[in-house]
Write a protein that holds these residues in place. Structure first.
Motif: not given
Length: 163
Positions: A101-114
């Motif tokens: 779950v945490r790793s997906r949350a990191v991916h969400i943050a990366e997409r939000a940043q992009a």
């Protein structure tokens, strides 16, 4: 374990035919519930455009509410977290399962940043960890305090993100 076996209306022998240990039961329950959460997060990660973070949190917390209100296994999450503090085998199980779950949350943050929804100088790993913590915090509040208003909680997240 006796309470679980009684609630399942099984004999001890029948229970251990399905699960070799308490930890195997924990893995099965946690894996099932986390699978629901990760499927929601995977759908969000595939969405184009990705929904705003508060909406993502709301979708996950809706699953949490359904499980808690229906007497589902999310109620045992806090017990499992506590057990993980004392039992290295449970700690490893919890780290692996919640790590997804945490790793997906990191991916969400990366997409939000992009997408420009998160500051370019923000640390996506830190933001992902904070998002993950918001979900765990809601679970703790629902179980320990009781009736926590999800809409109000998500509006609080919205205010934090906007600030």
């Amino acid at each position: 374990m006796q309470d679980v076996i009684k609630e399942a209306d099984l004999s001890v022998g029948a229970f251990y035919r399905y699960f070799k240990s308490k930890n195997e039961l924990i893995t099965a329950i946690a894996g099932e519930k986390i699978g629901e959460v990760t499927s929601v997060l995977d759908a969000v990660l595939e969405a184009d455009p990705m929904p705003p973070v508060p909406e993502i949190i709301d979708r996950v917390l809706e699953l949490v509410d359904r499980s808690i209100d229906g007497g589902g296994p999310v109620r045992i999450a806090v017990q499992v977290w506590g057990e993980a503090v004392h039992d290295p085998e449970v700690a490893a199980i919890v780290a692996e399962i919640y790590g997804r779950v945490r790793s997906r949350a990191v991916h969400i943050a990366e997409r939000a940043q992009a997408a420009g929804r998160l500051s370019a100088d923000a640390d996506p790993v830190g933001v992902g960890g904070a998002l993950f913590g918001l979900i765990q915090g809601y679970i703790l509040q629902r179980i320990l305090i009781g009736n926590v208003d999800r809409t109000q909680y998500v509006n609080g997240v919205r205010a934090l993100v906007a600030g």
